[in-house]
Design a protein around this motif. Structure first.
Motif, mmCIF file in Angstrom:
data_model
loop_
_atom_site.group_PDB
_atom_site.id
_atom_site.type_symbol
_atom_site.label_atom_id
_atom_site.label_comp_id
_atom_site.label_asym_id
_atom_site.label_seq_id
_atom_site.Cartn_x
_atom_site.Cartn_y
_atom_site.Cartn_z
ATOM 1 N N LYS A 1 0.849 -1.194 0.000
ATOM 2 C CA LYS A 1 0.000 0.000 0.000
ATOM 3 C C LYS A 1 0.881 1.240 0.000
ATOM 4 C CE LYS A 1 -3.455 -2.817 0.408
ATOM 5 N NZ LYS A 1 -4.207 -3.181 -0.808
ATOM 6 N N ILE A 2 0.466 2.242 -0.754
ATOM 7 C CA ILE A 2 1.303 3.423 -0.931
ATOM 8 C C ILE A 2 0.593 4.687 -0.470
ATOM 9 C CG2 ILE A 2 0.526 3.698 -3.331
ATOM 10 C CD1 ILE A 2 3.346 4.756 -3.982
ATOM 11 N N LYS A 3 1.392 5.581 0.154
ATOM 12 C CA LYS A 3 0.938 6.927 0.483
ATOM 13 C C LYS A 3 1.993 7.888 -0.050
ATOM 14 C CE LYS A 3 -1.692 5.839 4.677
ATOM 15 N NZ LYS A 3 -1.794 6.086 6.151
ATOM 16 N N GLU A 4 1.618 8.641 -1.061
ATOM 17 C CA GLU A 4 2.576 9.534 -1.710
ATOM 18 C C GLU A 4 2.761 10.818 -0.915
ATOM 19 O OE1 GLU A 4 2.590 10.083 -5.977
ATOM 20 O OE2 GLU A 4 1.014 8.569 -6.156
ATOM 21 N N GLY A 5 4.045 11.220 -0.768
ATOM 22 C CA GLY A 5 4.349 12.509 -0.177
ATOM 23 C C GLY A 5 4.585 13.541 -1.263
ATOM 24 N N GLY A 6 4.869 13.047 -2.456
ATOM 25 C CA GLY A 6 5.122 13.878 -3.635
ATOM 26 C C GLY A 6 5.313 12.932 -4.794
ATOM 27 N N ARG A 7 5.555 13.467 -5.970
ATOM 28 C CA ARG A 7 5.691 12.585 -7.133
ATOM 29 C C ARG A 7 6.943 11.726 -7.059
ATOM 30 N NH1 ARG A 7 2.846 12.392 -11.354
ATOM 31 N NH2 ARG A 7 4.570 11.842 -12.756
#
Length: 211
Positions: A124-130
């Motif tokens: 599972k991913i949570k992006e902080g930026g691109r």
């Protein structure tokens, strides 16, 4: 049961954690390893500059299989036969390298990464930026592990990317959120067609008979 996990992990802290568990079970383990097993058998101590993550003896086994039929030859004949085998191997690899026109990176490694990118459902991913994200993994034992990926600097806190030169599953999770990602952009030059050709660029000269 902890020896292989301790060898496989790329993370020094987790390696030490597993080793300490073994040391706690038997006080003879640590001094025996330090005396008899000084070579680097653990990925967590591998240099990030070398781009090698092998911890098995498979390379030696392949070599032994390659030379098994000639090992009993007299030494001069053995050396000449090995020279001839290497000459043919280098020529064959050069021909393979010539077929990679239009490719920047070795196609087999690129295909491997695309295949891995289709098996990321457990992450599972949570992006902080691109270019940065937290990637969470739930293991079979329900343990939750979280890593930070930076695809600009080719870094993951699991260290697999830095050691192997190929994006780890955590990195692939972020990479595949981008539209039509090019795996070639995230691989170390170690896997380039240029370096493959360079490795087999030297020519082993044919020789007349042994006289």
């Amino acid at each position: 049961g902890r020896m292989y996990p301790a060898a496989r992990t790329f993370q020094p802290d987790y390696h030490e954690h597993l080793m300490n568990k073994m040391y706690a079970i038997n006080k003879n383990v640590e001094p025996w390893l330090k005396t008899n097993h000084k070579l680097k058998w653990m990925r967590s101590k591998f240099s990030e500059h070398i781009k090698c993550d092998y911890i098995t003896s498979n390379v030696a086994e392949v070599w032994n299989n390659w030379v098994k039929d000639i090992k009993d030859l007299p030494i001069a004949t053995l050396a000449d036969t090995l020279r001839s085998k290497f000459m043919e191997l280098y020529a064959r690899r050069r021909r393979i390298g010539e077929k990679f026109r239009g490719h920047i990176m070795l196609p087999v490694v690129v295909r491997q990464l695309y295949a891995m990118s289709r098996e990321l459902g457990h992450l599972k991913i949570k992006e902080g930026g691109r270019e940065e994200a937290e990637v969470t993994e739930v293991t079979d034992s329900h343990k939750i592990i979280r890593h930070v990926v930076n695809i600009k600097d080719h870094i993951c806190t699991c260290r697999e990317w830095q050691v192997s030169g190929k994006p780890c599953p955590h990195a692939l999770t972020l990479i595949t959120t981008h539209r039509n990602p090019k795996m070639e952009d995230y691989m170390h030059p170690y896997f380039s067609v240029y370096h493959f050709r360079l490795a087999y660029g030297g020519v082993i000269r044919p020789l007349p008979d042994m006289s």
